[in-house]
Design a protein around this motif. Sequence first.
Motif: not given
Length: 489
Positions: A49-61, A174-185
């Motif tokens: 789930a973390m991997d699938v979720g992360l890609i949505s944040f990666v695309i936005a970034a 949720i972990l993906a959202a946390v990583i996306g919010t505080f790392v990817a961004a």
Amino acid sequence: MTPSTSSSVPAAPQAEHSLTRSQRLDRLPFTRKHGKLLGASGIGWALDAMDVGLISFVIAALSVHWGISKGDGSLIASAGFAGMAIGASVGGLLADRIGRRSVFALTLLVYGLATGGSALAMGVGTLIVLRFVVGLGLGAELPVASTLMSEFAPARIRGRVIVWLEAFWALGWILAAVIGTFVAASGPTGWRWALAVGLVPAAYSLVVRWGMPESVRFLEQKGRHDEAETIVRSFEETAEQSARGQTADGPSGTVGAEPAPGAAREASEASEATVRAAAPDAVGEIPQADTVESTGGIWSRALRRRTAGLWAVWFCINLAYYGAFIWIPTLLVERGFTLTQSFTFTLIITLAQIPGYAMAAWLIEVLGRRWTLTVFLTGSALSAIGYGLADSEATIIAAGCALSFFNLGAWGALYAIGPELYPTAVRGTGTGAAAAFGRIASMLAPFLVPVLVVAGGQTLAFVCFAIAFALAAAAAFTLPEQRGRALAQ
């Protein structure tokens, strides 16, 4: 009947051999070994789930830092789903041939290494290729994990256990959202560091390979009866020790310890008396499974109706879920929110998945699989309409949380019902094929959303998702109710 003082004490002669190994597993309480198996499978599920979720944040970034188009974003997302479609189908077939545990570990290794490699991508083309490889691993892992857990879970709470397994998806997202919010961004290279976390599953695959048991039903299908007996005995011994308030030590207290050669032949044959000693409150009559033959495969006369219904649910729920959740961060940016605001809203919305799973886990053994799945899909349809009409921060978050609550509860019920529809010989194939068919919709969804947004705005896109959820609810109601039944042999 007086509980025996040792698991090696033979049962009364009249009870001996009265239960099959599958029945003995079905009648056990939920033990510490079940918990370890659930945790081991669930961690793999969360990493998925973390991997699938992360890609949505990666695309936005990448849309901000690389200026990629919606078309490029769609290709990145769809490449992963294309891999998932192939992976789910092949993974299910392999699970029925070489074993659930081996395929589970292999898939973790494949997608972990490919995700880590994605962090080094220097262009969209390379990222697309690596996302396809990631998808191969992801697609195979999910149906195999649910099949393995279904084959160990006690019959009377099997649906609830699978929803608990699926609830790990929320933790991963949720972990993906946390990583996306505080790392990817965090900056232009933040998305690379976010993807680098994907190397974790590669290391975890080794833990899975040596720390989980193989399916007893699979071992029996392959004639490996000594191994099957040893695994069943280890679960029974843990249940007995738990009933006496003891702590299990040694090999029998370790989930999935490899059985020593000939160990089963030295152990006494487990019996109904042993099960009663371990779980006197859990040995009532368990409804028998549907009598279905695997001859002719999942499209045989006996199985074709349930296969068609399951495929329809998988297709529609994938179309709506991935269409919505892959694009939510990017669509929020387009509404004028900053990247950080967009990711923060998505994190809040994601948190609503946890109570959704909790409610589904309770209802699935109260209302049954079919009604629970239908109710949550109907709620998803109504929530999608609400999100499409939302026009303020408060309504966006409220409708998004409702969509997250109902949609992920529906996913939990879907993963619970799938393995129960098929006999052992085609259980992995049946669940994998349904997932693979659903992935076709997840490939289409990223391309569909930009077209719908141009044609009628976000409202049109989410109305279409609502229709897909409604169709899935109708298909779910055609599936047979399997609550409390033994799995078909």
